[in-house]
Design a protein around this motif. Structure first.
Motif, short mmCIF file in Angstrom:
data_model
loop_
_atom_site.label_atom_id
_atom_site.label_comp_id
_atom_site.label_asym_id
_atom_site.label_seq_id
_atom_site.Cartn_x
_atom_site.Cartn_y
_atom_site.Cartn_z
N ASN A 27 31.02 46.94 79.52
CA ASN A 27 30.01 47.80 80.14
C ASN A 27 29.82 49.10 79.34
N LEU A 28 29.75 48.96 78.03
CA LEU A 28 29.57 50.10 77.13
C LEU A 28 28.19 50.03 76.48
N GLU A 29 27.55 51.18 76.36
CA GLU A 29 26.30 51.29 75.63
C GLU A 29 26.57 51.92 74.28
N LEU A 30 26.47 51.13 73.25
CA LEU A 30 26.76 51.60 71.89
C LEU A 30 25.81 50.91 70.93
N GLU A 31 24.90 51.68 70.38
CA GLU A 31 23.95 51.10 69.42
C GLU A 31 24.64 50.87 68.07
N PHE A 32 24.24 49.83 67.39
CA PHE A 32 24.78 49.57 66.06
C PHE A 32 23.76 48.75 65.27
N ASP A 33 23.88 48.81 63.96
CA ASP A 33 23.01 48.03 63.08
C ASP A 33 23.57 46.62 62.96
N ARG A 34 22.72 45.63 63.22
CA ARG A 34 23.17 44.24 63.17
C ARG A 34 23.33 43.73 61.74
N GLU A 35 22.69 44.36 60.79
CA GLU A 35 22.83 43.97 59.40
C GLU A 35 23.20 45.18 58.57
N LEU A 36 24.09 44.97 57.61
CA LEU A 36 24.54 46.04 56.73
C LEU A 36 23.52 46.25 55.63
N ALA A 37 22.91 47.42 55.62
CA ALA A 37 21.91 47.72 54.60
C ALA A 37 22.59 47.93 53.25
N SER A 38 21.96 47.46 52.21
CA SER A 38 22.50 47.63 50.86
C SER A 38 21.34 47.95 49.91
N GLY A 39 21.71 48.35 48.70
CA GLY A 39 20.68 48.67 47.73
C GLY A 39 20.27 50.12 47.78
N ALA A 40 19.23 50.44 47.03
CA ALA A 40 18.81 51.83 46.84
C ALA A 40 18.32 52.49 48.11
N ASP A 41 17.88 51.72 49.09
CA ASP A 41 17.34 52.30 50.31
C ASP A 41 18.37 52.41 51.43
N SER A 42 19.60 52.00 51.21
CA SER A 42 20.61 52.05 52.25
C SER A 42 21.05 53.49 52.51
#
Length: 270
Positions: A27-42
């Motif tokens: 019962n926790l609200e915690l946003e997270f990125d489902r994919e790990l960004a990589s490259g120059a725009d990460s």
């Protein structure tokens, strides 16, 4: 009556869906990125402006020593290889490289690096090794910020043998003293000894600047001397009791470094 929750190890949650389901279960609200960004725009690839200095990305090498220096506090071939790898890594902030003792009795182990008159040239060459490795791979160093962490290990000093603790402390501790075999006041720094140690930190900072480092980190974490000073509420004298007194040692080091090496940046890990 209280109940204890046995939480799952994060490493056991193999997918983003596993993690999301576990958060829902708790019962926790915690946003997270489902994919790990990589490259120059990460996010970690973005530059960071530090008071006008452009650090090329958000990756950092933290100050962990390798316990592979010489008994005299000089870098070994293993130390040099590690620092070469620091330069090749691509991290643009080298936060301390590793913890370096400002004098012999402050070494955490007999293979920790030490910065003094006899080792200064070798530390300068270690710095140059890192820069050259970074230049060779990335063709620039103008966005690379390299510092050196300065330390005294205090309660956890083992300067002569890994098997022999030779502590220097700020006050007697009812739990830690029995744990580490401290049974007298002989290990307690006097105010006069702390003033001498301030001079040792300032001298080391000046040497670090001459060796090419852009900043020094005055270590105040992990239970070592600077950290212990911040909790010296029962210590009498100029360096204990009030927060003003407990922080005096750090402030006097900073004042000394600013006076003797005015262009050297200062960091503190607390």
């Amino acid at each position: 009556m209280t109940t204890q929750t046995n939480y799952r190890r994060i490493a056991s949650l193999k997918t983003a869906d596993d993690f999301a389901a576990y958060l829902a279960q708790l019962n926790l609200e915690l946003e997270f990125d489902r994919e790990l960004a990589s490259g120059a725009d990460s996010p970690l690839a973005q530059a960071y402006d530090l008071d006008g200095f452009n650090i090329g990305n958000r990756f950092s090498i933290l100050p962990m020593e390798g316990w592979d220096g010489s008994p005299d506090g000089l870098p070994s071939e293993l130390t040099i290889r590690r620092w070469k790898h620091f330069g090749e890594s691509g991290a643009k902030l080298i936060w301390g490289g590793e913890a370096v003792a400002v004098r012999h009795d402050g070494r955490a182990n007999p293979n920790q690096l030490q910065l003094n008159e006899a080792t200064a040239d070798a530390l300068a060459q270690l710095h140059e090794t890192l820069l050259q490795a970074h230049q060779n791979r990335y063709h620039r160093t103008d966005d690379l910020l390299v510092g050196l962490q300065l330390t005294h290990s205090g309660r956890f000093a083992r300067p002569n043998s890994k098997a022999k603790l030779e502590p220097r402390i700020l006050y007697r501790h009812p739990i830690l003293d029995p744990k580490f075999g401290i049974d007298s006041d002989d290990a307690v720094f006097t105010d006069a000894e702390l003033e001498t140690l301030i001079e040792d930190f300032v001298k080391a900072a000046v040497r670090a600047q001459k060796a090419g480092f852009q900043f020094v980190d005055i270590k105040h974490c992990h239970g070592y001397l600077g950290h212990e000073l911040l909790s010296a509420v029962d210590r009498p004298g100029r360096y204990g009791g009030s927060l003003e007194n407990r922080s005096r040692w750090l402030k006097e080091i900073i004042d000394g470094v600013r006076a003797e090496a005015p262009d050297l940046e200062i960091g503190v890990r607390i």
